[in-house]
Design an enzyme around this catalytic site. Structure first.
Site, PDB file in Angstrom:
ATOM      1  N   TYR A 101     -10.537 -14.965   5.574  1.00 50.21           N
ATOM      2  CA  TYR A 101      -9.428 -15.405   6.433  1.00 50.21           C
ATOM      3  C   TYR A 101      -8.367 -16.044   5.559  1.00 50.21           C
ATOM      4  O   TYR A 101      -8.684 -16.828   4.659  1.00 50.21           O
ATOM      5  CB  TYR A 101      -9.936 -16.422   7.456  1.00 50.21           C
ATOM      6  CG  TYR A 101      -8.835 -17.047   8.272  1.00 50.21           C
ATOM      7  CD1 TYR A 101      -8.478 -16.510   9.493  1.00 50.21           C
ATOM      8  CD2 TYR A 101      -8.133 -18.160   7.801  1.00 50.21           C
ATOM      9  CE1 TYR A 101      -7.440 -17.062  10.239  1.00 50.21           C
ATOM     10  CE2 TYR A 101      -7.097 -18.716   8.541  1.00 50.21           C
ATOM     11  CZ  TYR A 101      -6.760 -18.167   9.761  1.00 50.21           C
ATOM     12  OH  TYR A 101      -5.732 -18.698  10.497  1.00 50.21           O
ATOM     13  N   GLU A 190      -0.716 -14.562   9.190  1.00 52.63           N
ATOM     14  CA  GLU A 190      -2.185 -14.630   9.157  1.00 52.63           C
ATOM     15  C   GLU A 190      -2.784 -13.274   8.826  1.00 52.63           C
ATOM     16  O   GLU A 190      -2.337 -12.248   9.346  1.00 52.63           O
ATOM     17  CB  GLU A 190      -2.687 -15.099  10.527  1.00 52.63           C
ATOM     18  CG  GLU A 190      -4.190 -15.313  10.583  1.00 52.63           C
ATOM     19  CD  GLU A 190      -4.667 -15.630  12.002  1.00 52.63           C
ATOM     20  OE1 GLU A 190      -4.830 -16.809  12.328  1.00 52.63           O
ATOM     21  OE2 GLU A 190      -4.855 -14.674  12.793  1.00 52.63           O
TER      22      GLU A 190
END
Ligand code: GDP
Ligand code: MN
Length: 382
Positions: A101, A190
């Site tokens: 992530y 993101e």
């Protein structure tokens, strides 16, 4: 403004972040012109909400036949959290070793960009933050100083990345993503998952971006993307009609129509106080006529997240009987299937209430105060 995955990935790629080979398709017919992709492929619904995988919006296909059937399924009225799928991204499936992530957001408390990295990627990061917060490495970057080597090193150390080759690759992506965040006036960029492959290279398998609307004047590239954004269709429709449409909260389900920003904010607050959440609001401005009120109602109810609608009007220049006439016209001419709750106050209130008494009480509930209206607009959903 939220960007679609394919739009975000195009910007990633421009910034030097590796993305999978892929193409966007808006109808099954477009599959004929699809360039050669190596199977298996991933078929990904393009909607502006996360959690598509869990919602069945991400499909895998091993050949042309499977691809066609996946695209057919997703483009045929498939909805994710109330958003219809109007385009899919078809990408070569990446053989993954590990899902990470990576994001850059604004840390409002620190007044600095915040970079987060975790080796527990591919899953809901909020869940990781709750159950295993130490699995997420966080570094704030003073924008006056910019992103430096020690920031990157700390991120990798706290994130538990030890392999020197992998580390080098991820650092490159962090640098590129941080630059993109700054240059695009983003509020969020993101990558979840950022995939580590067998050959120790990395690929952005997903992409999410949210940019600051107030900076659009200096982001001509983003202005062009606006045409494809669904909520903006409603904003545009409203402004073409002379109204102001406000997207309030993605997770809300109550719509509000009112006159004046102060009244709109009171409505939002009262509904929150009664345990509900507003998703969008429409400001009618002053002096709305019955026809225009009916137009306004149609615009708000085009947002299919709206499960009940509060119309709260303080009549001054705007007359309550005109508003009531518009509401009556709208519910008589259309079958919205969404309950409407009204609250009228001020000029010609009595006349307005009389007009509304002719409406089907199941479709239009009449209340006499804002707290009562807020309570009712939540209750009618149950
Ligand atoms: P989201 O559910 O909306 O976040 O959509 P994602 O793009 O993150 O896809 C969900 C999941 O599908 C990912 O976490 C991966 O596990 C899987 N996935 C997506 N693309 C690929 C790919 O190219 N290769 C592999 N192996 N898995 C993928
Ligand atoms: Mn994802």
């Amino acid at each position: 403004m939220k960007l679609y995955e394919y739009q975000a990935k195009a910007l990633f790629s421009k910034s030097g972040i590796p993305i999978p080979q892929g193409e966007v398709v808006k109808s099954v017919d477009e599959l004929q012109n699809l360039r050669d992709l190596t199977y298996p492929v991933v078929v990904k619904s393009q909607v502006l909400v996360g959690g598509r995988g869990k919602a069945g919006g991400i499909k895998f296909a091993n050949d042309k036949t499977e691809l066609r059937s996946a695209v057919e399924t997703l483009l045929n009225n498939f909805q994710i959290k109330g958003y219809p799928v109007e385009a899919v991204l078809i990408e070569e499936k990446v053989p993954v070793v590990e899902e990470c992530y990576l994001s850059v957001t604004l840390d409002r408390a620190f007044r600095m960009p915040l970079i987060m990295f975790s080796r527990s990627g591919g899953v809901d990061i909020e869940e990781v933050a709750k159950t295993n917060p130490q699995a997420i490495a966080k570094v704030q970057v003073d924008p006056a100083m910019g992103l430096r080597g020690f920031h990157l090193e700390r991120l990798m150390q706290e994130g538990g990345v030890t392999d020197p080759e992998v580390k080098k690759e991820i650092k490159k992506v962090v640098q590129a993503l941080y630059s993109l965040y700054r240059e695009s006036d983003a509020m969020l960029v993101e990558i979840n998952p950022l995939m580590i492959l067998e050959d120790k290279t990395v690929v952005a398998a997903d992409g999410k971006m949210e940019t600051d609307d107030s900076a659009l004047f200096r982001q001509p590239e983003q202005k062009e993307l606006l045409a494809d954004q669904p909520i903006n269709k409603l904003e545009k429709k409203a402004s073409d009609t002379g109204f102001l449409y406000i997207d309030v909260n993605d997770s809300g389900n109550v719509g509000v129509i009112s006159n004046g920003s102060g009244m709109i904010m009171s409505c939002i607050d009262w509904i929150a106080r009664q345990g509900g959440q507003v998703t969008c609001a429409l400001d009618l401005g002053g002096g709305a006529t019955a026809d225009r009120v009916a137009e306004g109602i149609k615009i708000v109810l085009e947002n299919n997240k709206v499960k009940s609608l509060l119309i709260s009007i303080f009549g001054g220049i705007t007359r309550c009987d005109e508003i009531a006439g518009g509401i009556l016209k709208a519910v008589t001419e259309n079958d919205f299937g969404v309950p409407i709750v009204t609250r009228l106050e001020g000029t010609n209130k009595e006349k307005g209430l009389e007009i509304l008494s002719a409406a089907d009480q199941k479709k239009v509930a009449v209340t006499t105060s804002l707290p009562e209206a807020a309570e009712t607009v939540i209750k009618v959903q149950q």
